[in-house]
Design a protein around this motif. Structure first.
Motif, short mmCIF file in Angstrom:
data_model
loop_
_atom_site.label_atom_id
_atom_site.label_comp_id
_atom_site.label_asym_id
_atom_site.label_seq_id
_atom_site.Cartn_x
_atom_site.Cartn_y
_atom_site.Cartn_z
N LEU A 273 0.83 -1.20 0.00
CA LEU A 273 0.00 0.00 0.00
C LEU A 273 0.87 1.25 0.00
O LEU A 273 0.61 2.21 -0.75
N TRP A 274 1.91 1.26 0.84
CA TRP A 274 2.83 2.41 0.84
C TRP A 274 3.44 2.62 -0.53
O TRP A 274 3.57 3.75 -1.00
N SER A 275 3.85 1.54 -1.19
CA SER A 275 4.53 1.67 -2.48
C SER A 275 3.62 2.33 -3.51
O SER A 275 4.09 3.05 -4.39
N CYS A 276 2.31 2.09 -3.41
CA CYS A 276 1.36 2.75 -4.32
C CYS A 276 1.30 4.24 -4.04
O CYS A 276 1.37 5.07 -4.95
N PHE A 277 1.17 4.58 -2.76
CA PHE A 277 1.14 5.99 -2.35
C PHE A 277 2.43 6.68 -2.72
O PHE A 277 2.45 7.82 -3.21
N ASN A 278 3.54 5.99 -2.53
CA ASN A 278 4.86 6.52 -2.84
C ASN A 278 5.02 6.79 -4.33
O ASN A 278 5.55 7.84 -4.75
N LEU A 279 4.56 5.86 -5.16
CA LEU A 279 4.69 6.03 -6.61
C LEU A 279 3.87 7.21 -7.09
O LEU A 279 4.31 7.97 -7.97
N ARG A 280 2.69 7.39 -6.55
CA ARG A 280 1.86 8.53 -6.94
C ARG A 280 2.58 9.85 -6.65
O ARG A 280 2.59 10.76 -7.49
N GLN A 281 3.18 9.95 -5.46
CA GLN A 281 3.91 11.18 -5.13
C GLN A 281 5.11 11.37 -6.04
O GLN A 281 5.41 12.49 -6.48
N TYR A 282 5.80 10.29 -6.32
CA TYR A 282 6.97 10.34 -7.21
C TYR A 282 6.58 10.87 -8.59
O TYR A 282 7.23 11.78 -9.13
N LEU A 283 5.52 10.35 -9.16
CA LEU A 283 5.11 10.74 -10.52
C LEU A 283 4.55 12.15 -10.56
O LEU A 283 4.71 12.86 -11.56
N GLN A 284 3.92 12.59 -9.48
CA GLN A 284 3.29 13.91 -9.47
C GLN A 284 4.21 15.02 -8.97
O GLN A 284 4.00 16.18 -9.30
#
Length: 422
Positions: A273-284
């Motif tokens: 779950l963290w990795s999903c949240f992390n990826l969103r922040q990374y891309l945005q």
């Protein structure tokens, strides 16, 4: 700028062929899996400068401290799902406990959504204390300090908590503070930069995120509280509620409630779950192969740091410290544009981001970047030491020195700024 979005679209078209085969080899602990919602580190190593260098000026960029949940949106969404589960009889014992927790969060946060809490104020006071005590040559009798913040109340209160503590340590210091939308070009460029607004609206980042999210986001934890018979509409709703549950629970420590990550998630679930949240922040919010736009918005801030440092060296800037207070969305672009260690990562293999770009490292609550200008005691040459969360880091890739001649550091920083912004 538009060309970066077009090129990234071509990368996304071939994304399935670029998937990395390597699994995640490291599971992060519960606090790390709170991501950028985790409070500021409490153990900060002491720092000393070489005897030959004297600190003279500090340029500081900080994120607001720990806070109540940014809004009621996620808590309300999770609460409504749990209430629905209760009404249909599918809710589990653990789900009832989570419903009580969401009600507690809503009650505590009433009229405080997004506000800085006492922990956030304490974080800023502690950083201010260490800054003053580590740099006594900077904060001399009657020294002048300039501070500004975004118009956000939590950033404003972070600024006042910081300077209030400095004043308590030495009430001869003189402060000028400013807050408001006039500072948005520095502290909230994500609100005012047209290219960035266009990037977000275009959803250029979304295909890469959606593919990863749909494949990786687990629904086992949300089913464990809503019950096996909960009437989900489809898998999309399951995963949406799963990441909602994660976000609500991940923010508990920031509002001074005990962490319950391990109660509601297994280690594998919280990491996924963290990795999903992390990826969103990374891309945005960071540089990526999708677009450099999220990092480019920090150009004005980098130029401001350079200009004020030049003025301090020339004796034109009368202040000994420029303090700025913004948001995680201020920090992510800045450290990516400057390519600070651990804060910049380019890849087409987006399932490797969680091993190379970690939001809990890049920007926990109260994150700060300090540029300390130092003068050599014998030849008067100027150097800069850059600190990320009060730990000295190498500014220039390939150069491990943490004390860099200002002229060399200035050239590097200017080269980081896109030509269209200079």
């Amino acid at each position: 700028m538009k060309k970066t979005i077009i090129l990234s679209a071509l990368c996304i078209l071939v994304l399935p062929a670029l998937k990395a085969a390597l699994p995640q080899t490291e599971l992060y602990n519960a606090q790390q899996c709170e991501g950028s919602l985790t409070p500021y580190p409490t153990e900060i190593a002491s720092f000393e400068y070489p005897d030959t260098l004297t600190p003279r000026y500090i340029s500081h960029v900080g994120r607001h401290g720990s806070r109540y949940p940014a809004s009621a949106t996620y808590t309300k969404k999770l609460s409504e799902a749990l209430e629905k589960a209760a009404s249909t009889g599918s809710i589990t014992k653990l789900g009832k406990e989570l419903l009580a927790l969401t009600n507690k969060i809503a009650q505590i946060s009433q009229n405080r959504w997004g506000a800085l809490d006492s922990l956030g104020m304490a974080e800023q006071r502690a950083i201010a204390t260490r800054m003053v005590k580590t740099n006594p040559e900077v904060f001399t009798h009657g020294a002048k300090i300039n501070a500004l913040s975004s118009y956000s109340p939590r950033s404003m209160m972070s600024m006042y908590s910081f300077v209030h503590q400095m004043d308590r340590l030495d009430n001869t210091l003189e402060f000028t503070t400013t807050t408001g939308r006039q500072n948005s070009y520095l502290m909230r460029p994500f609100d005012v930069d047209d290219e960035y607004t266009e990037f977000i609206k275009s959803n250029a980042w979304k295909p890469a995120y959606d593919e990863y999210f749909e494949e990786v986001c687990p629904t086992s934890a949300i089913k464990r509280v809503l019950g096996a018979d909960y009437p989900f509409n489809d898998k999309h709703e399951e995963q949406d509620l799963a990441i909602t549950e994660y976000y609500v629970i991940a923010g508990l420590q920031a509002m001074e409630l005990p962490s319950e990550m391990s109660k509601y998630f297994t280690a594998e679930e919280m990491n996924a779950l963290w990795s999903c949240f992390n990826l969103r922040q990374y891309l945005q919010r960071s540089s990526s192969t999708v677009s450099t736009t999220p990092a480019d918005i920090a150009a004005a801030l980098v130029l401001d740091i350079i200009t004020r440092a030049d003025q301090a060296i020339e004796g034109v800037n009368p202040v000994v410290a420029d303090l700025r207070f913004g948001h995680a969305e201020t920090i992510f672009p800045l450290v990516a544009l400057l390519r600070l260690p651990g804060c910049y990562y380019l890849t087409n293999y987006f399932d490797t981001v969680n091993r190379n770009w970690k939001d809990f490292f890049v920007s926990p609550m109260a994150t700060n970047i300090q540029f300390v200008l130092l003068q050599h005691k014998t030849n008067d040459r100027w150097y800069v030491c850059v600190k990320h969360n009060e730990k000295a880091v190498s500014l220039i890739p390939g150069n491990n020195n943490i004390f860099i001649p200002w002229g060399e550091a200035r050239r590097y920083m200017m080269n980081c700024v896109p030509l269209f912004a200079q």
